[in-house]
Design an enzyme around this catalytic site. Structure first.
Site, short mmCIF file in Angstrom:
data_model
loop_
_atom_site.label_atom_id
_atom_site.label_comp_id
_atom_site.label_asym_id
_atom_site.label_seq_id
_atom_site.Cartn_x
_atom_site.Cartn_y
_atom_site.Cartn_z
N HIS A 54 2.12 1.57 -3.38
CA HIS A 54 1.33 2.64 -4.33
C HIS A 54 0.52 3.89 -4.42
CE1 HIS A 54 -3.36 3.68 -4.38
NE2 HIS A 54 -3.40 2.70 -5.06
N ASN A 55 1.06 4.22 -3.24
CA ASN A 55 0.65 5.25 -2.55
C ASN A 55 1.95 6.50 -3.49
OD1 ASN A 55 -1.28 4.28 -1.29
ND2 ASN A 55 -1.33 6.11 0.94
N LYS A 86 0.68 -1.28 0.10
CA LYS A 86 0.34 -0.05 -0.05
C LYS A 86 1.29 0.74 0.19
CE LYS A 86 -3.70 2.08 0.45
NZ LYS A 86 -3.31 4.01 0.82
#
Length: 478
Positions: free
Chosen positions: A187-188, A184
């Site tokens: 992803h960011n 995550k």
């Protein structure tokens, strides 16, 4: 209170509230709790018709309402507040229960928490959840880490509430301990790069063509029907087409040009440095936000630092628009390629065995970086799971090569006309560096050997060597 809830959510700010509603809408009985009881009561009162909620005024009541193995989703602020809730929960839980942190936790914290809860016989799942408020309610992309055993219990629930693309859930088991929150985080980081690249494309069209926000919005809307189709291009077109109700002008023109950040991009860049992975597009995007907020420095420079730039005259409007589109696509591929390299490096470092193709697949829907070309990335890793460089996949090699002349032209024109394109430029520099047969790092290594006796290797024979620079300059084997 009878134990009848299949899952519970504690922390009912917008994301927690919407996740709880999503669970209920999908047929699960949901226990809900919040430190401020009013938030819990308002959720049940406002949305009780959407499904079966069990309101709890204390953590003890909350835990008592859950079927075993208990599944508790924690949706509070990352850091100390998350630790505080976990510390309160642990004495109330029993071996085999599952605690899920679905916030934006830093993955080292997740590794620490997973190890600590395992000592109590508890499963700790650090799960990335992307999609914002709307995704949390309607179907996010979900990236859970932790034990495989916990996913066997939790996975079917998360898969049901996740976004679906072609009937496939945008949720899968990522890997042990901190793997989910790591993915995550990356992803960011890619999201930062993607947003900066789109902003640079907007600025190029504005500066090069003198186009209005509305006109650029129309260009973006057209791009969103092709290879660049994505959530971020879609919302950028909508933002650029929005009229400010106060001034009657373009909304984007009255927004202060200082971008903020919550830290995930910075974490990504720091980790890239730790792993030695050149995520230059993500780094430049993160620094661009920092520079935008560097008000004293910008005020000192405006009107003082000379540009020595030309007057930008674009002879062919349509050709320029197409060149920017191609440059944007190529730069986006670089950002994603670098992000997947970072996932591969961390997977090897921590023993996570992350399937990069599966990550691309679950990012196709629900999340902020969802885009058409994620299908192509999924296919690339299906063809070759150990692919060392996404850019080297035949599809992406051809797709990027097709845009290289336009990419070079756009970056050169921006430089000649004094328009900053840090993400476009660094992405092109990375492309040229990674494809180069020989880099000037040979001189750097020779310099290091000169001042610090750091040694070097040769191209013509094996071994490690040092030159005695300050004496007779003879070469010795190190």
């Amino acid at each position: 209170m009878s134990a009848r809830a299949q899952i519970g959510v504690t922390g009912l700010a917008v994301m927690g509230r919407n996740l709880a509603r999503n669970f209920a809408r999908n047929g699960f009985t949901v226990a809900v709790h919040n430190r401020s009881v009013d938030k819990m009561r308002s959720l049940v009162a406002d949305h009780g018709s959407e499904g079966d909620f069990v309101g709890a005024e204390s953590l003890e009541e909350f835990v008592a309402a859950l079927e075993r193995p208990r599944k508790v989703v924690v949706m509070v602020k990352a850091g100390g507040p998350t630790d505080a809730v976990i510390d309160e929960l642990v004495p109330l839980l029993e071996a085999g229960d599952i605690v899920i942190d679905a916030g934006n936790a830093h993955f080292p914290d997740t590794i620490r928490r997973e190890a600590a809860l395992a000592q109590h016989g508890l499963h700790f799942v650090g799960s990335g959840v992307s999609g914002g408020e709307e995704g949390a309610l309607l179907g996010p992309s979900i990236m859970p880490g932790g034990s495989r055993e916990s996913y066997e219990t939790l996975g079917p629930i998360l898969e049901r509430i996740s976004a679906k693309v072609d009937g496939v859930p945008c949720c899968t088991y990522v890997g042990p301990d901190g793997a989910g929150h790591f993915v995550k985080m990356v992803h960011n980081g890619i999201e930062y790069a993607d947003m900066q690249l789109i902003a640079e494309a907007y600025d190029l069209l504005r500066q090069g063509l003198g186009a209005s926000a509305g006109e650029i919005g129309e260009i973006f809307a057209a791009w969103n029907t092709g290879d660049l189709e994505s959530f971020l291009i879609e919302i950028s077109a909508e933002v650029l087409g929005h009229t400010d109700p106060v001034t009657g002008g373009a909304f984007v023109d009255v927004v202060l040009d200082q971008a903020e950040q919550k830290g995930t991009g910075r974490w990504t860049v720091q980790n890239g440095l730790d792993l030695g992975v050149p995520i230059t597009g993500i780094a430049e995007a993160t620094f661009a936000r920092a520079l935008s907020g560097s008000v004293p420095q910008r005020e000192a420079a405006v009107g003082v630092l000379p540009a020595h730039a030309g007057t930008w005259e674009v002879p062919d409007r349509d050709a320029f628009v197409e060149s920017v589109r191609r440059a944007l696509y190529a730069s986006k591929v670089v950002a994603y390629s670098q992000g997947f390299d970072q996932i591969a490096a961390a997977s090897a470092e921590y023993g996570w065995d992350i399937d990069r193709g599966a990550m691309a697949r679950i990012w196709r829907g629900g999340c902020i970086i969802r885009a058409r070309f994620l299908d192509r990335i999924t296919e690339a890793y299906e063809r070759r799971p150990d692919l060392p460089l996404l850019l080297a996949d035949p599809y992406f090699t051809a797709a990027v090569a097709d845009g290289v002349p336009a990419w070079r032209s756009v970056v050169a024109s921006a430089a000649l006309n004094g328009v900053p394109t840090p993400a476009f430029s660094s992405s092109l520099a990375y492309y040229d560096a990674v494809r180069a047969q020989r880099l000037p790092a040979n001189l750097i290594q020779a310099q290091r050997d000169y001042f610090g006796a750091h040694t070097y290797r040769r191209t013509d024979r094996p071994g490690t060597f040092h030159t005695q620079w300050t004496t007779d300059r003879t070469e010795v084997t190190a």
